[in-house]
Scaffold this motif. Structure first.
Motif, mmCIF file in Angstrom:
data_model
loop_
_atom_site.group_PDB
_atom_site.id
_atom_site.type_symbol
_atom_site.label_atom_id
_atom_site.label_comp_id
_atom_site.label_asym_id
_atom_site.label_seq_id
_atom_site.Cartn_x
_atom_site.Cartn_y
_atom_site.Cartn_z
ATOM 1 N N LEU A 603 36.690 8.068 69.825
ATOM 2 C CA LEU A 603 35.597 9.023 69.845
ATOM 3 C C LEU A 603 34.613 8.681 68.745
ATOM 4 O O LEU A 603 35.020 8.265 67.650
ATOM 5 C CB LEU A 603 36.119 10.450 69.633
ATOM 6 C CG LEU A 603 37.177 10.958 70.614
ATOM 7 C CD1 LEU A 603 37.731 12.290 70.127
ATOM 8 C CD2 LEU A 603 36.608 11.092 72.019
ATOM 9 N N ALA A 604 33.331 8.836 69.014
ATOM 10 C CA ALA A 604 32.309 8.585 68.003
ATOM 11 C C ALA A 604 31.146 9.532 68.223
ATOM 12 O O ALA A 604 30.823 9.896 69.359
ATOM 13 C CB ALA A 604 31.818 7.134 68.060
ATOM 14 N N GLY A 605 30.538 9.965 67.136
ATOM 15 C CA GLY A 605 29.369 10.821 67.207
ATOM 16 C C GLY A 605 28.426 10.533 66.060
ATOM 17 O O GLY A 605 28.851 10.110 64.975
ATOM 18 N N ARG A 606 27.150 10.737 66.300
ATOM 19 C CA ARG A 606 26.135 10.478 65.274
ATOM 20 C C ARG A 606 25.005 11.487 65.430
ATOM 21 O O ARG A 606 24.569 11.785 66.551
ATOM 22 C CB ARG A 606 25.589 9.054 65.408
ATOM 23 C CG ARG A 606 24.497 8.686 64.402
ATOM 24 C CD ARG A 606 24.019 7.250 64.631
ATOM 25 N NE ARG A 606 25.032 6.278 64.283
ATOM 26 C CZ ARG A 606 25.018 5.524 63.186
ATOM 27 N NH1 ARG A 606 24.017 5.660 62.309
ATOM 28 N NH2 ARG A 606 25.965 4.652 62.959
ATOM 29 N N HIS A 607 24.555 12.026 64.313
ATOM 30 C CA HIS A 607 23.356 12.864 64.311
ATOM 31 C C HIS A 607 22.260 12.118 63.566
ATOM 32 O O HIS A 607 22.461 11.639 62.442
ATOM 33 C CB HIS A 607 23.604 14.211 63.637
ATOM 34 C CG HIS A 607 22.358 15.059 63.572
ATOM 35 N ND1 HIS A 607 21.834 15.689 64.672
ATOM 36 C CD2 HIS A 607 21.517 15.345 62.529
ATOM 37 C CE1 HIS A 607 20.730 16.332 64.327
ATOM 38 N NE2 HIS A 607 20.520 16.148 63.043
ATOM 39 N N THR A 608 21.106 12.030 64.204
ATOM 40 C CA THR A 608 19.983 11.281 63.650
ATOM 41 C C THR A 608 18.777 12.199 63.547
ATOM 42 O O THR A 608 18.441 12.913 64.497
ATOM 43 C CB THR A 608 19.641 10.078 64.550
ATOM 44 O OG1 THR A 608 20.809 9.281 64.732
ATOM 45 C CG2 THR A 608 18.547 9.231 63.926
ATOM 46 N N GLU A 609 18.130 12.174 62.399
ATOM 47 C CA GLU A 609 16.955 12.993 62.157
ATOM 48 C C GLU A 609 15.765 12.076 61.894
ATOM 49 O O GLU A 609 15.745 11.327 60.907
ATOM 50 C CB GLU A 609 17.184 13.909 60.960
ATOM 51 C CG GLU A 609 16.186 15.037 60.827
ATOM 52 C CD GLU A 609 16.421 16.173 61.806
ATOM 53 O OE1 GLU A 609 15.443 16.885 62.104
ATOM 54 O OE2 GLU A 609 17.576 16.346 62.265
ATOM 55 N N TYR A 610 14.775 12.119 62.801
ATOM 56 C CA TYR A 610 13.572 11.302 62.666
ATOM 57 C C TYR A 610 12.451 12.152 62.079
ATOM 58 O O TYR A 610 12.251 13.296 62.484
ATOM 59 C CB TYR A 610 13.127 10.751 64.027
ATOM 60 C CG TYR A 610 14.044 9.698 64.569
ATOM 61 C CD1 TYR A 610 13.877 8.361 64.221
ATOM 62 C CD2 TYR A 610 15.085 10.038 65.420
ATOM 63 C CE1 TYR A 610 14.734 7.388 64.710
ATOM 64 C CE2 TYR A 610 15.948 9.067 65.914
ATOM 65 C CZ TYR A 610 15.759 7.745 65.557
ATOM 66 O OH TYR A 610 16.612 6.786 66.038
ATOM 67 N N SER A 611 11.723 11.586 61.152
ATOM 68 C CA SER A 611 10.611 12.317 60.542
ATOM 69 C C SER A 611 9.489 12.562 61.545
ATOM 70 O O SER A 611 8.664 13.456 61.354
ATOM 71 C CB SER A 611 10.063 11.549 59.334
ATOM 72 O OG SER A 611 9.550 10.282 59.731
ATOM 73 N N THR A 612 9.469 11.802 62.635
ATOM 74 C CA THR A 612 8.386 11.926 63.615
ATOM 75 C C THR A 612 8.753 12.808 64.801
ATOM 76 O O THR A 612 7.875 13.433 65.391
ATOM 77 C CB THR A 612 7.999 10.538 64.146
ATOM 78 O OG1 THR A 612 9.186 9.859 64.592
ATOM 79 C CG2 THR A 612 7.317 9.713 63.069
ATOM 80 N N SER A 613 10.025 12.841 65.182
ATOM 81 C CA SER A 613 10.372 13.544 66.420
ATOM 82 C C SER A 613 11.570 14.469 66.287
ATOM 83 O O SER A 613 12.033 15.016 67.288
ATOM 84 C CB SER A 613 10.644 12.525 67.541
ATOM 85 O OG SER A 613 11.621 11.585 67.150
ATOM 86 N N GLY A 614 12.099 14.659 65.086
ATOM 87 C CA GLY A 614 13.183 15.611 64.899
ATOM 88 C C GLY A 614 14.548 15.021 65.158
ATOM 89 O O GLY A 614 14.756 13.811 65.151
ATOM 90 N N GLY A 615 15.532 15.907 65.385
ATOM 91 C CA GLY A 615 16.916 15.497 65.480
ATOM 92 C C GLY A 615 17.351 15.154 66.889
ATOM 93 O O GLY A 615 16.823 15.662 67.877
#
Length: 938
Positions: A603-615
């Motif tokens: 199992l793998a998960g990632r949360h990414t937050e972009y300064s231009t388009s959000g999470g």
């Protein structure tokens, strides 16, 4: 004999999906010779952040050693990778046109595009090549590469954005000891495409406290001119049929209506009938007039653009190189220092430089000539008299202007990268933290680039009060007009070589822009076993990453004003930053049960937050089921993303030239300027990837393995560039009512004179197929090793769905793709045979490219008289001999690509900057190619 430990290691790698093949055969030999070599437990498998053993990841991974790739393509590892069926050939030195990225090498997995394929160096992002944030493989230290792992499933949860098509990870040999080198020369059978390559790698221990590796490479390839092969100089292609059905017909010598001395397209100022009386006359080199030969199938009579078969005019296909010249050099250093028994410091530095100067499309221009032009009176007084009697006041004239030489573009890239970090052990866990900064500086001049307004002024001539010929605008009563014409030098356009050097200097210039693309990355990772379950330990990996990217472009003032015929790059600035956290688990579920020799989940998960388009969130779930020692099943499902890059968001108007086919006017227009602009409202595109596969290693046939994997990828909110030909088509389909009509500029005659392109989240894409990897290896009685490896890929479907596409076309097996951008036959495959003894090695590789429908949207006999491209087969080989001297092992080799000298098929490209008679990415255009060299190690 090969040791049991080595055989076990090879089996383990294949069970992981690493596809040992002949690269692994060499690795196994090294394993036998080096008792202290790395063990399977130390291997970090690309596709997972976990440090595990055989039963590690359900994601298919193909591994190739650098030696195997070098045998496939000695000049460049990237070209060897492009021979893999899962890697769709795109760009590189054989790019089919345009003024961008000359000589740069980007990888395209699954045919989903270079922007959806993530390239890594030792599991980390590499320095971006341009504002698209893609990686130029030419800048990677190729001599120090130990192996290349190709992940052909979604990997965004593991490695972050852009891994929709997969990941290519270049793994360095950080424990190299001693020196290795390669020196080789190459030349085609026809005496061109000359190459020279010299590489050196060195590794040593640092007094018991660390380890140092150094690498350097120099490469110089001269390329192949556009007129150096018969299939280019004869210029076969399809052209519009002026007589009706079929709409497109095959021509053997495609030309467009431009000549070196000038061609009168049509008269102006008189009646239509009188204007037509002076059309079709060309000026010879000495300025004298003769009739222009329109050949056959001409759609260019009386118009400024069109095509013809044979006759006069120039052949479009010879205007750009078949193989672009390229020089590159690189330096690399990596050092590890043992700070304590459990903590190491590592530092890394990279320098890379590439340059490619390549021809752009020849300088074509349409001029407006007044009857009063004094140069015209000198060279064609009878024509002036005729025009006067007819009431014709002038004419339009097409001219191929080559007096200053061809237009060519320079693409020079200098990359710098620095990395520092710590790694160590904490109990049963391994951890690392690092920071890197990288940048690429691109310098891109376009020489002999026509300044269009200056050309218009220079040919608009008159005589001043002294009788001298001058630019008419310099005598204007309008002050602004006189100011704009300051320095104007009159140009005589009638006849090849007629313009003076001063006039050419006035109308030609060098457009230039410089771009700096930068990336900073800080990351931290930890992995290890959390606790034990009855079936084994639960593996865990956690990490966080911060990433910042920015790019700046500065263009010259004339480009910013749109003054040139080509490029006209605008000033550009864009930046964003990304914050990410991820986690990964490997959970053993069952072991040593009936039908469940071993079962585990990942199992793998990632949360990414972009300064231009959000999470945005990405995830992956996988299952490994070892049914028996012979049979394993694996499967994954993942959600992956591709975020808009800096160019997608902030592009400010770069120009390229297109060939546009227009059903409104039933004409084809060449060299139509197209401007590309960004869109800050873009969102990340999302993909669901499913992979289901099996691995069979029969106990009854030692040394044989086969892996079969089915994949299915569905992308939503796909970022696609809309404009150019698409805008023209959609505008015509809606009777000029589509919003995309604003992307098309027409003149008073409805001719297409310019288009615009911008990216939009508006479509979805679906592709699925099957990958097959099989191998057999054995040891012969003379202790020599014999191996066979098959890599094959079947693309079942590749469809793009959008509101603009009424009847979506499946681009799998379709050469003229509707939306996917690159040609993908249903079948591609490589069969490699390798014989290796103590003194002699022989490698043979057969490459199969399946047949394709030329264009599924066309009906043979109605829309075209050409329907399909047949299957193609290429044979490559290498023979080498080993000997010991100077205290080391040396290997002399002869490598021959395209042994059968198989010529490219007729597979016409009718759009783009330069219409071509064959598909340049997919088919070999050079012919038989020889490389001879020496490899050594001490």
């Amino acid at each position: 004999m090969i040791s049991k430990r080595a055989m076990s290691m090879g089996a383990s790698l294949f069970a992981l999906g690493l596809g040992c093949g002949f690269g692994a055969t060499e690795a196994m030999a090294q394993e036998q010779a080096a008792p202290n070599a790395v063990t399977a437990a130390d291997i970090v498998v690309t596709g997972s952040r976990l440090r595990t053993t055989t039963f590690s990841t359900p994601t298919p991974v193909t591994a190739l050693t650098s030696a195997a790739l070098e045998s496939a393509s000695p000049g460049n590892l990237a070209e060897g990778l492009k021979q893999l069926p899962s890697v769709v050939p795109t760009g590189g030195q054989t790019a089919g046109g345009g003024t961008r990225a000359g000589g740069q090498n980007f990888l395209n997995l699954r045919g989903l595009g270079i922007l959806r394929s993530l390239t890594l160096l030792d599991g980390r992002r590499f320095v971006p090549a341009d504002p698209r944030l893609v990686t130029d493989v030419n800048l990677i230290p190729q001599m120090l590469v130990d192996r290349v792992d190709v992940v052909t499933g979604g990997a965004s949860a593991t490695y972050g954005s852009d891994a929709v098509g997969g990941v290519v990870n270049f793994v360095l040999n950080r424990k190299l000891e001693g020196m290795r080198y390669t020196v080789s020369e190459g030349i085609s059978q026809r005496g061109d495409n000359q190459e020279f390559k010299a590489s050196l790698a060195y590794g040593t221990k640092l007094g018991g406290i660390g380890h140092l590796i150094l690498g350097g490479e120099y490469y110089d390839g001269t390329g192949v001119n556009g007129d150096a092969r018969d299939f280019r100089t004869t210029a076969p292609n399809l052209l519009r049929n002026p007589s009706g059905a079929p709409t497109l017909v095959t021509g053997t010598d495609i030309r467009t209506p431009y000549t070196l001395g000038g061609l009168i397209v049509n008269g102006t100022g008189g009646t239509s009938a009188n204007n037509a009386l002076i059309r079709g006359m060309k000026f010879a080199p000495d300025g004298t007039l003769s009739a222009y030969n329109y050949g056959t199938l001409a759609t260019d009579v009386g118009v400024t653009s069109g095509t013809q078969n044979g006759g006069d005019g120039y052949r479009v296909s010879t205007g750009q190189e078949i193989v672009r010249p390229l020089k590159r050099r690189s330096l690399f250093a990596h050092a590890d220092f043992e700070l304590t028994n459990s903590i190491n410091l590592f530092v890394e530095g990279t320098y890379g430089w590439t340059i490619s100067n390549f021809q752009s499309s020849p300088t074509t221009t349409t001029l407006s000539i007044a009857r009063s032009n004094p140069y015209l009176a000198q060279v064609a007084p009878a024509l002036v008299t005729q025009m006067t009697s007819l009431g014709v006041t002038g004419f339009t004239m097409n001219r191929l202007t080559m007096e200053a030489g061809p237009t060519y573009t320079g693409n020079e890239n200098t990359a710098l990268r620095g990395l520092i970090g710590l790694e160590g052990k904490l109990g049963g866990f391994k951890w690392d933290v690092s920071y890197q900064y990288g940048r690429t500086d691109n310098h891109s001049p376009t020489y002999n680039n026509l300044i269009t307004a200056n050309m218009a002024r220079a040919v608009n001539t008159t005589r001043d009060s002294s009788g001298a010929i001058v630019c008419a605008d310099t005598l204007s009563t309008n002050a602004a007009t006189r100011a704009a014409a300051a320095g104007c030098v009159p140009l005589n356009p009638f006849g090849a070589g007629a313009p003076s050097a001063a006039a050419m200097s006035y109308v030609m210039g060098t457009s230039v822009f410089d771009t700096r693309s930068e990336m900073q990355v800080a990351d931290a990772n930890i992995s290890g076993d959390l606790f034990n379950l009855p079936a084994g330990p639960v593996g865990m990996a956690l990490g966080a990453e911060w990433r910042s990217a920015k790019a700046t472009t500065t263009a010259d003032p004339l480009s910013q004003a749109g003054a040139y015929r080509l490029v006209n790059q605008q000033n550009f600035f864009g930046q964003y930053n990304v914050k990410e956290v991820y986690g990964e688990l490997n959970i053993p579920l069952l072991i040593d049960k009936p039908f469940f020799h071993r079962l585990s989940a990942s199992l793998a998960g990632r949360h990414t937050e972009y300064s231009t388009s959000g999470g945005v969130n990405t995830w992956k779930a996988g299952l490994n089921w070892q049914i028996s020692n012979d049979l394993k099943l694996r499967g994954t499902i993942s959600r992956d993303i591709r975020a808009p890059n800096l160019e997608d968001l902030y592009a400010s108007g770069r120009q390229n030239n297109l060939t546009i086919t227009d059903t409104l006017t039933n004409r084809t227009y060449t060299a139509v300027p197209n401007q590309t602009y960004g869109n800050t409202a873009l969102r990340p595109e999302k993909a669901i990837t499913k992979v289901l596969g099996l691995i069979y290693q029969p106990s009854w046939l030692n040394g044989f393995n086969i892996a079969v994997d089915y994949y299915d990828i569905k992308i939503s909110d796909s970022i696609s560039n809309i404009g150019g030909q698409t805008a023209v088509d959609q505008c015509n389909l809606t009777n000029q009512a589509s919003p995309l009509c604003s992307f098309v500029t027409r003149d008073a005659t409805n001719a297409v004179i310019a288009t615009r392109t911008s990216p939009i989240n508006f479509s979805s894409q679906q592709t699925n197929g099957v990958d097959i990897e099989a191998q057999y290896r054995t040891t012969l009685r003379n202790e020599a090793r014999l191996g066979f490896r098959l890599l094959a890929s079947y693309v079942a479907h590749n469809r793009t769905l959008s509101p603009l596409i009424t009847n979506p076309v499946d681009d799998a097996g379709n050469m003229i793709t509707q939306s996917s951008g690159v040609a993908q036959p249903h079948w591609r495959g490589n069969l490699i045979a390798n014989y290796d003894s103590d003194h002699v090695s022989v490698m043979l590789q057969g490459r199969y490219i399946g047949g394709m429908i030329w264009d599924k949207t066309k009906v043979v006999g109605v829309d075209t008289d050409f329907g399909s491209v047949g299957a193609q087969f290429y044979l490559d080989g290498e023979i080498s001999t080993k000997f010991r001297t100077f205290g080391g092992e040396q290997t002399l080799f002869l490598n021959v690509q395209n042994i059968l000298d198989h010529q490219p098929p007729f597979a016409p490209i009718i759009t783009g900057a330069t219409p071509l008679p064959t598909q340049p990415d997919l088919y070999d255009q050079v012919g038989r190619m020889f490389r001879v060299g020496i490899r050594g190690k001490f």
